[in-house]
Every structure is written in C-alpha cells, then in structure tokens.
Design an enzyme around this catalytic site. Structure first.
Site, PDB file in Angstrom:
ATOM      1  N   SER A  87      39.320  28.632  58.319  1.00  0.00           N
ATOM      2  CA  SER A  87      39.140  27.930  57.046  1.00  0.00           C
ATOM      3  C   SER A  87      38.677  26.486  57.275  1.00  0.00           C
ATOM      4  CB  SER A  87      40.433  27.943  56.226  1.00  0.00           C
ATOM      5  OG  SER A  87      41.468  27.327  56.943  1.00  0.00           O
TER       6      SER A  87
ATOM      7  N   ASP B  86      44.539  35.736  58.599  1.00  0.00           N
ATOM      8  CA  ASP B  86      45.057  34.739  57.669  1.00  0.00           C
ATOM      9  C   ASP B  86      46.568  34.964  57.593  1.00  0.00           C
ATOM     10  OD1 ASP B  86      45.934  33.374  55.306  1.00  0.00           O
ATOM     11  OD2 ASP B  86      43.817  33.248  54.704  1.00  0.00           O
TER      12      ASP B  86
ATOM     13  N   SER C  39      55.001  15.831  61.033  1.00  0.00           N
ATOM     14  CA  SER C  39      54.233  14.594  60.828  1.00  0.00           C
ATOM     15  C   SER C  39      55.162  13.421  60.579  1.00  0.00           C
ATOM     16  CB  SER C  39      53.314  14.788  59.621  1.00  0.00           C
ATOM     17  OG  SER C  39      52.756  13.558  59.227  1.00  0.00           O
TER      18      SER C  39
ATOM     19  N   TYR D 200      51.439  17.886  50.487  1.00  0.00           N
ATOM     20  CA  TYR D 200      51.251  18.096  51.933  1.00  0.00           C
ATOM     21  C   TYR D 200      52.474  17.611  52.702  1.00  0.00           C
ATOM     22  CZ  TYR D 200      50.223  16.559  56.628  1.00  0.00           C
ATOM     23  OH  TYR D 200      50.340  16.298  57.968  1.00  0.00           O
TER      24      TYR D 200
ATOM     25  N   LYS E  47      55.683  19.620  55.077  1.00  0.00           N
ATOM     26  CA  LYS E  47      56.211  19.321  56.419  1.00  0.00           C
ATOM     27  C   LYS E  47      57.734  19.166  56.364  1.00  0.00           C
ATOM     28  CE  LYS E  47      52.336  19.597  58.535  1.00  0.00           C
ATOM     29  NZ  LYS E  47      52.059  20.814  59.323  1.00  0.00           N
TER      30      LYS E  47
ATOM     31  N   ARG F 152      48.979   1.470  62.092  1.00  0.00           N
ATOM     32  CA  ARG F 152      49.361   2.850  62.443  1.00  0.00           C
ATOM     33  C   ARG F 152      49.459   2.969  63.953  1.00  0.00           C
ATOM     34  NH1 ARG F 152      49.701   2.587  57.775  1.00  0.00           N
ATOM     35  NH2 ARG F 152      48.909   3.962  56.128  1.00  0.00           N
TER      36      ARG F 152
END
Ligand code: UD1
Length: 335
Positions: free
Chosen positions: A34, A58, A124, A149, A153, A230
């Site tokens: 994808s 998938d 993350s 999103y 996580k 960051r």
C-alpha cells in the site's frame, strides 16, 4: 531462525530486513504494497545477496493471516505494517483503527494459536506528546493522543501488554523518535508518496528541485533558535536496535513479558540545525521560508536513551551528518 517482518518492504522494515539477513536470520516478509513497491525486494536481495521470502498479504484479511501462520514455521515477528500519516489519520480515523489495530490483533491471535511467542512492535515517541521533562524517559507519562495515528500506537501497546498477560507472548515495543536517512548503498530509503509530510524528504526534494521551497513550521517556539527540536535517528541504527531487541527475546534475556524502549540518539536538533547540516553535507543551498506552526506539532522531543543503552546494549552510532548525507544520496537515485 525464521523471522516474519510485516511491512518489510517499507522504509524502516526494509532496512531491518537487511540487518536481519546480515545477522544470519531467514526472513519472510508480508507487505500489502500500500505504501511500498515490489522492486524493494530485489534491492534488498542486491544488498544482502539473499532474496527474502515474500507474501503479498493484507493483514486485515484474517483468513489469509491464519493460512500464513499455519503453513510457515516462524520464530519471531517484527511488526511494522501500519499506516503512519498523522494528518491523514485525522481525516480517516476509522480506516486507521481498522488497518493498525485489526491487523495487530490478527497477527497476535495467530502467533498465539501457533505458539510463536516473540514479538517486536513499532511504536512511537508520539505516545509521550509534549513531555513535561526532557530528555524523555520510558517512564514519562503517556499523554492523550493528538491524532488517531498516535492513538493506534497507544492502543497497540495496551493490546500487546494485555496479550502478554494471558499467553506465552513476549513483546518489546520500540518507541522511535524521528527516523531518517537511508542505507549506505543508496539502494533502499524512504519513498514518500506525493508531497512529503516529514521534514527530511521535503528537504531533499527541495534541494533536488522537485519542491520549490521548504516551509519551516514556526520560528517562535521556546527553543534556542525558535524552531522545533526533534531527535533524528539514522534508520540503520534504528534497524539494528530491532535485531538486538529480537535477540533479547530469543535468548530470554527480557526482564518482563512486555518491555518498552526509546530509540533515539539522545540529542535534540532544531529544524534550522537540520537545514544547516544538510547544506553542509550536500553542498546545496536550500530555499526555505518561515510559516505558521503546524497544528498538533510539539516544541521539543528527544530521548533519554539510558535504559536502551543499558538493557539492550545498543546505542545510535551514526551522526546527523551521516543520516542527512545518506538521505541526499538516496534522493539523487530517485531523480
Ligand atoms: C511526525 C509525527 C509523528 C510520527 C513521525 C514519523 C506529527 C505531529 N508527528 O513527527 O507522530 O511518528 O512523524 O512519521 O506529524 N517540519 C517543517 N517543515 C516541513 C516538515 C516538517 O518545518 O515541511 C518540521 C516540523 O514542524 C517538526 C520537524 O520538522 O518540527 C519534524 O517534522 P516531521 O518530520 O513531520 O516529524 P514529527 O512531526 O516530529
């Protein structure tokens, strides 16, 4: 030992497959293409001289996942396959929950049904939000997610933790800071589709003339130069941490059935520092302008890597210069 890498043709996945092969593991990749392309498989093979086994599956297809596990003997799973665009997740929350959560649950169910107990999860630093203290330790509180999103996580970690309580599952969640860079061969790297959302691909595309100007989102942050900070970690360092974490589980060195480690360099860099460093290593002048802050962005995030250093015996070796130069060399192959 045979390791399943889901999302193994993606950015971090492909680099991890190469490192696994170099450590002598057999790799089988599941990827639905994808956000990746099949030629990455040949690129991996051209680096390692070994073509990984590949299945176009998938992971939302529960039956296909079941069939895969019942016909492949697997010793461990590194699970990358997931959607990761923050903005898109706000527009398409249910798709994000379906893709990131249902696939995770199906993989864990089939691992349990087939007595596969070693699991590494792509998490993350987004789970920390804007942390109250810097650098960020693994014990920093989890903040309410800023996006669907980010929520996937957080929920993903909870699902895995619950799974470890009722079965032999042993899992490590790796909380990535900002992965950048590319393999030194320049055969694999990050392949953003459309306009890049992340800083480094936008920088390299601007330097390559694909984008006219880089917008720096905000120069009024409370940081030394006003731009956001960051922790940029070279993807090859990141990939190596997965092998170390996997070996920890395979050799039963883990201290709990569910563990979490930060993967970063421990050093924060501002957007302007990234740009200056990129200009130095590439010899290109970057066209940039300051614009308003991007919604949902935090001021500053960088890792406390003490626990990862001590427990995994791992630390990032490559510099920001290394990472940006590798990203630039990769960009030049795409032109
Ligand atoms: C983003 C996600 C994070 C995700 C990570 C990896 C957000 C809020 N966070 O992290 O959850 O795990 O990507 O995909 O999206 N910047 C610019 N101009 C640009 C692009 C970025 O100035 O064109 C700045 C950003 O404001 C930020 C820094 O560069 O300060 C890094 O941005 P980015 O690469 O998108 O990563 P994050 O936002 O830290």
């Amino acid at each position: 030992m045979k390791i399943l890498v889901t999302g193994g043709l993606g950015f971090i996945g492909s680099h991890t497959v190469v490192e696994l092969q170099q450590e002598g593991f057999d790799v089988v990749i599941i990827d639905n293409l994808s956000k990746s392309t099949i030629d990455v498989l040949d690129k991996i093979a051209s680096i390692s001289n070994r073509k990984p086994d590949y299945h176009h599956i998938d992971l939302r297809d529960k039956i296909a996942v079941k069939t895969f596990f019942s016909s492949n003997a697997i010793d461990g799973v590194i699970h990358f396959a997931a959607s990761k665009a923050v903005g898109e997740s706000v527009q398409m929350p249910l798709e994000y929950y379906e893709n990131n959560i249902s696939s995770l649950v199906y993989v864990l169910q089939e691992m349990s049904a087939n007595n596969v107990s070693n699991f590494i999860f792509s998490s993350s630093c987004t789970v920390y939000g804007q942390a109250d203290e810097l650098p960020i330790t693994e014990n920093a509180p989890i903040k309410p997610a800023e996006s669907p999103y980010g929520n996937t996580k957080q929920i993903g970690e909870e699902i895995i933790k619950d799974g470890t309580k009722i079965s032999d599952l042993k899992a490590i969640a790796l909380r990535y800071f900002n992965p950048i860079g590319a393999h030194e061969s320049a055969k694999i790297g990050e392949l953003p589709i459309g306009v890049p959302q992340n800083l480094i691909p936008f920088v390299t595309q601007t330097a390559a003339g694909i984008r006219e100007v880089l917008s720096i989102f905000g120069n009024d942050y409370p940081t030394p130069d006003g731009t956001a900070v960051r922790d940029y970690i070279h993807v090859v360092d990141l990939a190596k941490a997965h092998i170390v974490a996997l070996k920890r589980l395979l050799t039963k060195q883990n201290k709990a059935s569910f563990e979490v480690f930060n993967l970063g360099t421990g050093k924060g860099n501002s957007v302007l520092e990234v740009i200056q460093t990129f200009e130095k290593v590439s010899g290109k002048n970057l066209n940039y302008k300051f614009v308003d802050r991007r919604a949902g962005d935090i001021t500053s995030a960088y890792a406390d890597t003490t626990i990862a250093n001590k427990e995994l015996g791992w630390k990032a070796e490559l510099s920001l210069e290394d990472a940006l130069l590798s990203a630039w060399k990769w960009q030049l192959t795409l032109k």
